[in-house]
Design a protein around this motif. Structure first.
Motif, PDB file in Angstrom:
ATOM      1  N   TRP A   1       0.763  -1.345   0.100  1.00 48.38           N
ATOM      2  CA  TRP A   1      -0.097  -0.042   0.076  1.00 48.38           C
ATOM      3  C   TRP A   1       0.942   1.245   0.089  1.00 48.38           C
ATOM      4  O   TRP A   1       0.352   2.221  -0.504  1.00 48.38           O
ATOM      5  CB  TRP A   1      -0.882  -0.227   1.170  1.00 48.38           C
ATOM      6  CG  TRP A   1      -2.228  -0.757   0.982  1.00 48.38           C
ATOM      7  CD1 TRP A   1      -2.345  -2.127   1.436  1.00 48.38           C
ATOM      8  CD2 TRP A   1      -3.006  -0.667  -0.045  1.00 48.38           C
ATOM      9  NE1 TRP A   1      -3.597  -2.730   0.975  1.00 48.38           N
ATOM     10  CE2 TRP A   1      -4.010  -1.924  -0.070  1.00 48.38           C
ATOM     11  CE3 TRP A   1      -3.479   0.129  -0.895  1.00 48.38           C
ATOM     12  CZ2 TRP A   1      -5.011  -2.055  -0.778  1.00 48.38           C
ATOM     13  CZ3 TRP A   1      -4.761   0.127  -1.817  1.00 48.38           C
ATOM     14  CH2 TRP A   1      -5.482  -0.960  -1.608  1.00 48.38           C
TER      15      TRP A   1
ATOM     16  N   ASN B   1      -3.905  -3.781  -4.181  1.00 52.04           N
ATOM     17  CA  ASN B   1      -3.356  -2.486  -4.358  1.00 52.04           C
ATOM     18  C   ASN B   1      -2.692  -2.556  -5.985  1.00 52.04           C
ATOM     19  O   ASN B   1      -2.769  -1.241  -6.344  1.00 52.04           O
ATOM     20  CB  ASN B   1      -2.179  -2.224  -3.355  1.00 52.04           C
ATOM     21  CG  ASN B   1      -1.006  -3.344  -3.589  1.00 52.04           C
ATOM     22  OD1 ASN B   1      -1.273  -4.550  -2.999  1.00 52.04           O
ATOM     23  ND2 ASN B   1      -0.011  -3.185  -4.345  1.00 52.04           N
ATOM     24  N   ASP B   2      -2.321  -3.528  -6.405  1.00 56.03           N
ATOM     25  CA  ASP B   2      -1.913  -3.375  -7.842  1.00 56.03           C
ATOM     26  C   ASP B   2      -2.933  -3.202  -8.765  1.00 56.03           C
ATOM     27  O   ASP B   2      -2.752  -2.448  -9.796  1.00 56.03           O
ATOM     28  CB  ASP B   2      -1.322  -4.828  -8.206  1.00 56.03           C
ATOM     29  CG  ASP B   2      -0.042  -5.055  -7.334  1.00 56.03           C
ATOM     30  OD1 ASP B   2       1.240  -4.356  -7.347  1.00 56.03           O
ATOM     31  OD2 ASP B   2       0.083  -6.255  -6.839  1.00 56.03           O
TER      32      ASP B   2
ATOM     33  N   PHE C   1      -4.139   0.700  -8.268  1.00 55.91           N
ATOM     34  CA  PHE C   1      -3.045   1.397  -8.794  1.00 55.91           C
ATOM     35  C   PHE C   1      -3.053   1.548 -10.291  1.00 55.91           C
ATOM     36  O   PHE C   1      -3.062   2.690 -10.888  1.00 55.91           O
ATOM     37  CB  PHE C   1      -1.542   0.868  -8.601  1.00 55.91           C
ATOM     38  CG  PHE C   1      -0.440   1.445  -9.299  1.00 55.91           C
ATOM     39  CD1 PHE C   1      -0.134   2.767  -9.209  1.00 55.91           C
ATOM     40  CD2 PHE C   1       0.027   0.697 -10.447  1.00 55.91           C
ATOM     41  CE1 PHE C   1       0.875   3.368  -9.936  1.00 55.91           C
ATOM     42  CE2 PHE C   1       0.826   1.272 -11.260  1.00 55.91           C
ATOM     43  CZ  PHE C   1       1.509   2.660 -10.996  1.00 55.91           C
TER      44      PHE C   1
ATOM     45  N   SER D   1       3.797   1.380  -1.571  1.00 56.72           N
ATOM     46  CA  SER D   1       4.011   1.500  -3.172  1.00 56.72           C
ATOM     47  C   SER D   1       2.905   1.967  -3.831  1.00 56.72           C
ATOM     48  O   SER D   1       2.945   2.862  -4.560  1.00 56.72           O
ATOM     49  CB  SER D   1       4.509  -0.019  -3.471  1.00 56.72           C
ATOM     50  OG  SER D   1       4.669   0.209  -4.879  1.00 56.72           O
ATOM     51  N   PHE D   2       1.775   1.542  -3.449  1.00 55.26           N
ATOM     52  CA  PHE D   2       0.400   1.956  -4.334  1.00 55.26           C
ATOM     53  C   PHE D   2       0.369   3.472  -4.037  1.00 55.26           C
ATOM     54  O   PHE D   2       0.236   4.302  -4.974  1.00 55.26           O
ATOM     55  CB  PHE D   2      -0.655   1.439  -3.748  1.00 55.26           C
ATOM     56  CG  PHE D   2      -1.927   2.012  -3.825  1.00 55.26           C
ATOM     57  CD1 PHE D   2      -2.588   1.906  -5.360  1.00 55.26           C
ATOM     58  CD2 PHE D   2      -2.719   2.966  -2.966  1.00 55.26           C
ATOM     59  CE1 PHE D   2      -3.731   2.608  -5.600  1.00 55.26           C
ATOM     60  CE2 PHE D   2      -4.007   3.426  -3.455  1.00 55.26           C
ATOM     61  CZ  PHE D   2      -4.485   3.290  -4.634  1.00 55.26           C
TER      62      PHE D   2
ATOM     63  N   GLY E   1       7.890   4.297  -5.069  1.00 55.11           N
ATOM     64  CA  GLY E   1       7.014   3.434  -5.373  1.00 55.11           C
ATOM     65  C   GLY E   1       7.823   2.046  -5.804  1.00 55.11           C
ATOM     66  O   GLY E   1       7.359   0.878  -5.458  1.00 55.11           O
TER      67      GLY E   1
ATOM     68  N   TRP F   1       3.208   5.461  -6.005  1.00 58.49           N
ATOM     69  CA  TRP F   1       2.925   5.440  -7.444  1.00 58.49           C
ATOM     70  C   TRP F   1       1.703   6.189  -7.841  1.00 58.49           C
ATOM     71  O   TRP F   1       1.790   6.736  -8.832  1.00 58.49           O
ATOM     72  CB  TRP F   1       2.953   4.298  -7.983  1.00 58.49           C
ATOM     73  CG  TRP F   1       4.481   3.518  -8.433  1.00 58.49           C
ATOM     74  CD1 TRP F   1       5.367   4.532  -8.921  1.00 58.49           C
ATOM     75  CD2 TRP F   1       4.806   2.209  -8.358  1.00 58.49           C
ATOM     76  NE1 TRP F   1       6.355   3.561  -9.199  1.00 58.49           N
ATOM     77  CE2 TRP F   1       6.045   2.250  -9.108  1.00 58.49           C
ATOM     78  CE3 TRP F   1       4.188   1.292  -8.003  1.00 58.49           C
ATOM     79  CZ2 TRP F   1       6.650   1.061  -9.351  1.00 58.49           C
ATOM     80  CZ3 TRP F   1       5.025   0.028  -8.447  1.00 58.49           C
ATOM     81  CH2 TRP F   1       6.266  -0.108  -8.924  1.00 58.49           C
ATOM     82  N   SER F   2       0.852   6.226  -6.872  1.00 59.01           N
ATOM     83  CA  SER F   2      -0.394   7.086  -7.238  1.00 59.01           C
ATOM     84  C   SER F   2      -0.200   8.464  -7.072  1.00 59.01           C
ATOM     85  O   SER F   2      -0.501   9.492  -8.110  1.00 59.01           O
ATOM     86  CB  SER F   2      -1.674   6.573  -6.355  1.00 59.01           C
ATOM     87  OG  SER F   2      -1.833   5.076  -6.356  1.00 59.01           O
TER      88      SER F   2
ATOM     89  N   SER G   1       7.557  -1.538  -3.991  1.00 58.96           N
ATOM     90  CA  SER G   1       7.043  -2.637  -4.680  1.00 58.96           C
ATOM     91  C   SER G   1       8.164  -3.548  -4.643  1.00 58.96           C
ATOM     92  O   SER G   1       7.539  -4.971  -4.420  1.00 58.96           O
ATOM     93  CB  SER G   1       6.887  -2.253  -6.058  1.00 58.96           C
ATOM     94  OG  SER G   1       6.226  -3.251  -6.781  1.00 58.96           O
TER      95      SER G   1
END
Length: 300
Positions: A18, A91-92, A95, A20-21, A194, A24-25, A198
């Motif tokens: 999350w 989460n993937d 994202f 990472s999510f 991110g 990256w978001s 990940s």
């Protein structure tokens, strides 16, 4: 269904995923806000969001299919073993949906803001056409035998390839301009973290299962993380070491070798416009001074 051996690693996997999510978001917003504040996309290479749209579309197809489809999951277990966990988390999927939406919005900004003489390159257009042509051919091949795992692996491969090449036009543009102005360093840092978290998420799953299957079972996520980390480190070096921002006395960013945007003829530089009025006639002297400057320039 495969279970976790360690509750701590399960929690770590979820937390890292999350983080990472969110990283990256959030990475999309600095560029969107920078474009909005400048009302310009000059310095932002248009090949990047164009390729990114294809990349995130492909990645969404892969993540959604492997996470939601029992048939695809069954094919995955047949190939890698029934005791292996599905290497895609919720989460993937979230994202991918978010990334695709923000990328489309960034492309919309390109159409409405000042873009100078920049445009999408012919190379980018050709690459995009070839990729989607190949994807269509793969669908036709996979359909008769329901080879869905093979098909989404193709889409996963597509997103890996695009991730490898999508940063290159921006790297080259920064090099040619000797500047990173127009390219958000905020995007770079969020993107970097991110990718880092990940990769950490995959490590947590691998340690718990005592296996590296999740790495080569989801090479797309692995290579995506590593590619992102490497390119973002390069952008950080460009921004802070090779081409640091130069600011004038008014703290305005300047671009070496390029004129400031929205500034007219060099003959207008240094012109001061007075807002005073003539005491005798009460006439605003703005227009008189501008005409006088124009006449003087014409005589030159």
């Amino acid at each position: 269904m495969v279970s976790w051996n360690s509750i701590y690693l399960e929690v770590a996997y979820s937390v890292l995923g999350w983080i990472s999510f969110f990283s990256w978001s959030l990475c999309f917003y600095p560029q969107v806000l920078l474009n909005y504040r400048r009302k310009s996309v000059v310095g932002y290479n248009f090949d990047f969001p164009t390729l990114n749209l294809t990349k995130h579309t492909s990645y969404l197809i892969y993540n959604a299919a492997l996470f939601f489809s029992p048939e695809v999951q069954s094919q995955y277990h047949d190939k890698y073993g029934p005791d292996q966990m599905i290497p895609v988390g919720l989460n993937d999927v979230f994202f991918s949906i978010h990334a695709l939406s923000l990328t489309a919005f960034t492309l919309f900004q390109i159409f409405i803001y000042e873009r100078g003489n920049q445009k999408i390159s012919k190379t980018c257009t050709a690459i995009t056409a070839i990729i989607w042509g190949s994807a269509l051919f793969s669908v036709i091949v996979a359909w008769p035998k329901h080879s869905w795992l093979w098909l989404i692996t193709i889409f996963n491969t597509i997103q890996v390839i695009i991730t490898l090449i999508k940063y290159i036009p921006q790297v080259v543009m920064n090099f040619k301009r000797k500047s990173t102005v127009g390219w958000s360093i905020g995007f770079v840092f969020f993107d970097f973290f991110g990718g880092l978290f990940s990769f950490g998420q995959m490590c947590a799953q691998s340690i718990d299962q005592g296996s590296t299957v999740n790495f080569y079972g989801n090479t797309g996520k692995l290579l995506l993380s590593l590619e992102v980390i490497l390119f973002d480190l390069l952008f950080i070096v460009q921004h802070y070491v090779l081409y640091p921002e130069e600011r004038d006395k008014d703290n305005v960013v300047t671009i070496p070798g390029e004129r400031e945007p929205f500034i007219g003829s060099s003959r207008m530089e240094g012109m001061k416009v007075s807002t005073s009025k003539d005491e005798d006639t009460g006439t605003d002297t703005n227009n008189l001074m501008i005409v006088a400057v124009a006449e003087t320039s014409g005589q030159g």
